[in-house]
Design a protein around this motif. Structure first.
Motif, PDB file in Angstrom:
ATOM      1  N   GLU A   1       0.804  -1.220   0.000  1.00 22.43           N
ATOM      2  CA  GLU A   1       0.000   0.000   0.000  1.00 22.43           C
ATOM      3  C   GLU A   1       0.833   1.263   0.000  1.00 22.43           C
ATOM      4  O   GLU A   1       0.376   2.319  -0.416  1.00 22.43           O
ATOM      5  CB  GLU A   1      -0.937   0.000   1.215  1.00 22.43           C
TER       6      GLU A   1
ATOM      7  N   ASP B   1       2.419   2.522   2.831  1.00 27.96           N
ATOM      8  CA  ASP B   1       2.537   3.156   4.142  1.00 27.96           C
ATOM      9  C   ASP B   1       3.727   2.603   4.921  1.00 27.96           C
ATOM     10  O   ASP B   1       4.618   3.349   5.321  1.00 27.96           O
ATOM     11  CB  ASP B   1       1.235   3.025   4.932  1.00 27.96           C
ATOM     12  N   TRP B   2       3.765   1.292   5.115  1.00 27.76           N
ATOM     13  CA  TRP B   2       4.865   0.731   5.903  1.00 27.76           C
ATOM     14  C   TRP B   2       5.917   0.043   5.045  1.00 27.76           C
ATOM     15  O   TRP B   2       7.019  -0.233   5.502  1.00 27.76           O
ATOM     16  CB  TRP B   2       4.336  -0.229   6.970  1.00 27.76           C
TER      17      TRP B   2
ATOM     18  N   SER C   1       7.280   0.472   0.781  1.00 27.30           N
ATOM     19  CA  SER C   1       7.055   1.189  -0.472  1.00 27.30           C
ATOM     20  C   SER C   1       6.389   0.279  -1.496  1.00 27.30           C
ATOM     21  O   SER C   1       6.643  -0.931  -1.535  1.00 27.30           O
ATOM     22  CB  SER C   1       8.378   1.725  -1.023  1.00 27.30           C
TER      23      SER C   1
ATOM     24  N   GLN D   1      -7.420   2.821  -0.101  1.00 28.65           N
ATOM     25  CA  GLN D   1      -6.486   3.899   0.211  1.00 28.65           C
ATOM     26  C   GLN D   1      -5.052   3.392   0.102  1.00 28.65           C
ATOM     27  O   GLN D   1      -4.727   2.297   0.562  1.00 28.65           O
ATOM     28  CB  GLN D   1      -6.721   4.455   1.613  1.00 28.65           C
ATOM     29  N   ARG D   2      -4.205   4.200  -0.549  1.00 27.63           N
ATOM     30  CA  ARG D   2      -2.792   3.877  -0.683  1.00 27.63           C
ATOM     31  C   ARG D   2      -1.962   5.123  -0.397  1.00 27.63           C
ATOM     32  O   ARG D   2      -2.506   6.202  -0.169  1.00 27.63           O
ATOM     33  CB  ARG D   2      -2.496   3.331  -2.088  1.00 27.63           C
ATOM     34  N   TRP D   3      -0.621   4.967  -0.412  1.00 32.66           N
ATOM     35  CA  TRP D   3       0.294   6.064  -0.136  1.00 32.66           C
ATOM     36  C   TRP D   3       1.208   6.247  -1.346  1.00 32.66           C
ATOM     37  O   TRP D   3       1.738   5.284  -1.896  1.00 32.66           O
ATOM     38  CB  TRP D   3       1.120   5.761   1.118  1.00 32.66           C
TER      39      TRP D   3
ATOM     40  N   GLY E   1       4.944   9.543   0.210  1.00 31.24           N
ATOM     41  CA  GLY E   1       4.453   9.090   1.502  1.00 31.24           C
ATOM     42  C   GLY E   1       3.133   9.677   1.917  1.00 31.24           C
ATOM     43  O   GLY E   1       2.725   9.552   3.081  1.00 31.24           O
ATOM     44  N   LYS E   2       2.418  10.304   0.982  1.00 29.96           N
ATOM     45  CA  LYS E   2       1.134  10.918   1.305  1.00 29.96           C
ATOM     46  C   LYS E   2      -0.013   9.984   0.922  1.00 29.96           C
ATOM     47  O   LYS E   2      -0.005   9.382  -0.146  1.00 29.96           O
ATOM     48  CB  LYS E   2       0.991  12.247   0.563  1.00 29.96           C
ATOM     49  N   PRO E   3      -1.036   9.873   1.790  1.00 29.48           N
ATOM     50  CA  PRO E   3      -2.174   8.998   1.471  1.00 29.48           C
ATOM     51  C   PRO E   3      -3.022   9.583   0.348  1.00 29.48           C
ATOM     52  O   PRO E   3      -3.122  10.802   0.187  1.00 29.48           O
ATOM     53  CB  PRO E   3      -2.955   8.938   2.782  1.00 29.48           C
TER      54      PRO E   3
END
Length: 374
Positions: free
Chosen positions: A167, A169-170, A172, A220-222, A226-228
């Motif tokens: 996704e 967030d944690w 890439s 939802q992804r990032w 690094g922004k959602p």
């Protein structure tokens, strides 16, 4: 070469195709002459182009597409940009009289894809679309089986493609964020249905109908910063296709699946005389004369290793990189007018199937796939 700062454009088309051809001394045309492809890198990010050119010793690069297309020494325009930018650039290159070779999908709509094909035909330029899966060792072995009559009457094709795309967030993500935004031309149907169209068309027969369900499993992804962001494009699609000759193909495509296969894509083909399972590189078969007789008994553990009952299809040849192999054919088509069938009309068929797949999903019904004509 426009769009080579992207992953596919850089690794497969520039490094493993054009630069690889240079490293082998050019393309031997078989008549005592050698074709030497000289790339001109085009893009929007000057620093990225300069660094790439310096790394590989490439003399020509530019951020000015108009100037490059006006250069009479440039004969071929290649496009590996994001889909939303491709149609206008290809149209511009056709108007400049350049031969066209581009990634798929060729446009964001069937009307746009057909218009590009019509313009190229009217301009008298040669044109081609990347259909790399046809040149994979596993699918070439599968095609060899089809052509040799191994299957008898083909009954069904089952395809499984995909992997888990993080996704962002944690960990890439392995794919760019635009892939998950419909407004930017993203979506797995737009990306993969054009692939499945030419694989089915060339290997088993024309697609006659499509019924699909496209969905967004991860909303939802990032992004790369690094922004959602909201994922507005489909990340999984489940399709059923009827083919000429009566075979039925079922293909699942997903960026939200964890791999429990030997390869990232596999096709199982079942026929009256035999079956095969083909991936990117390997292909295994089971002939009717060697087919075991399993018996359903849920009360006992499995008594046989089913995968061990299949036979590996030998290579019988050396397989080059699939992108490079198709580049060589296109360059020979341009230089020698050798036969070529993967043109912009073939590319439009892929856009058509993606468009109909999304419409089928939205309307919840099976749709006919009409034959295209210019």
């Amino acid at each position: 070469m426009n769009g080579v700062t992207g992953r596919m454009g850089y690794r497969q088309h520039l490094v493993r195709s054009i630069l690889s051809l240079q490293q082998q001394g050019g393309l031997d045309l078989g008549d005592g002459t050698t074709l030497w492809p000289e790339p001109v890198l085009v893009g929007r990010r000057e620093h990225a182009l300069r660094a790439m050119a310096e790394q590989h010793g490439i003399e020509h690069w530019s951020t000015d597409l108009d100037a490059v297309l006006a250069d009479p020494s440039v004969e071929i325009y290649f496009d590996a940009q994001v889909t939303s930018a491709r149609e206008d650039a290809v149209r511009q290159a056709i108007a400049a009289g350049k031969h066209i070779y581009c990634e798929k999908p060729t446009a964001t709509s069937l009307d746009g894809a057909l218009e590009l094909a019509r313009l190229a035909v009217a301009a008298g330029v040669k044109h081609g679309v990347v259909q790399d899966k046809l040149f994979l060792p596993g699918l070439q072995k599968l095609k060899r089986l089809v052509d040799g009559g191994f299957f008898g009457r083909i009954l069904s094709v089952r395809g499984e493609f995909g992997y888990w795309v993080f996704e962002g967030d944690w960990q890439s993500a392995q794919r760019p964020s635009w892939n998950y935004r419909a407004q930017d031309g993203g979506g797995i149907v737009a990306d993969m249905f054009p692939h499945w169209e030419y694989v089915m068309h060339e290997t088993f027969g024309r697609v006659r109908t499509v019924q699909a369900l496209a969905t967004t499993h991860v909303p939802q992804r990032w992004d790369e910063r690094g922004k959602p962001y909201d994922a507005t494009a489909d990340d999984a699609a489940y399709g059923i296709f009827e083919l000429d000759g009566g075979a039925v193909a079922q293909i699942n495509s997903s960026w939200t699946v964890r791999v429990n296969r030997d390869e990232l894509v596999e096709f199982q083909v079942d026929g009256t005389y035999g079956s095969a399972v083909a991936g990117l590189r390997n292909c295994r078969v089971q002939h009717r004369s060697a087919t075991p007789k399993p018996v359903w008994n849920p009360d006992l553990p499995a008594t046989e290793a089913f995968r061990d009952q299949w036979q590996e299809v030998p290579d019988n040849t050396e397989f080059d990189n699939g992108f490079k192999a198709q580049w060589e054919l296109f360059l020979r088509h341009v230089a020698l007018d050798e036969p070529w069938r993967w043109d912009l009309t073939a590319g439009a068929r892929g856009v058509q199937l993606a468009e109909l797949g999304l419409r089928s999903s939205a309307e919840g019904r099976r749709l006919d796939v009409p034959e295209l004509s210019l």
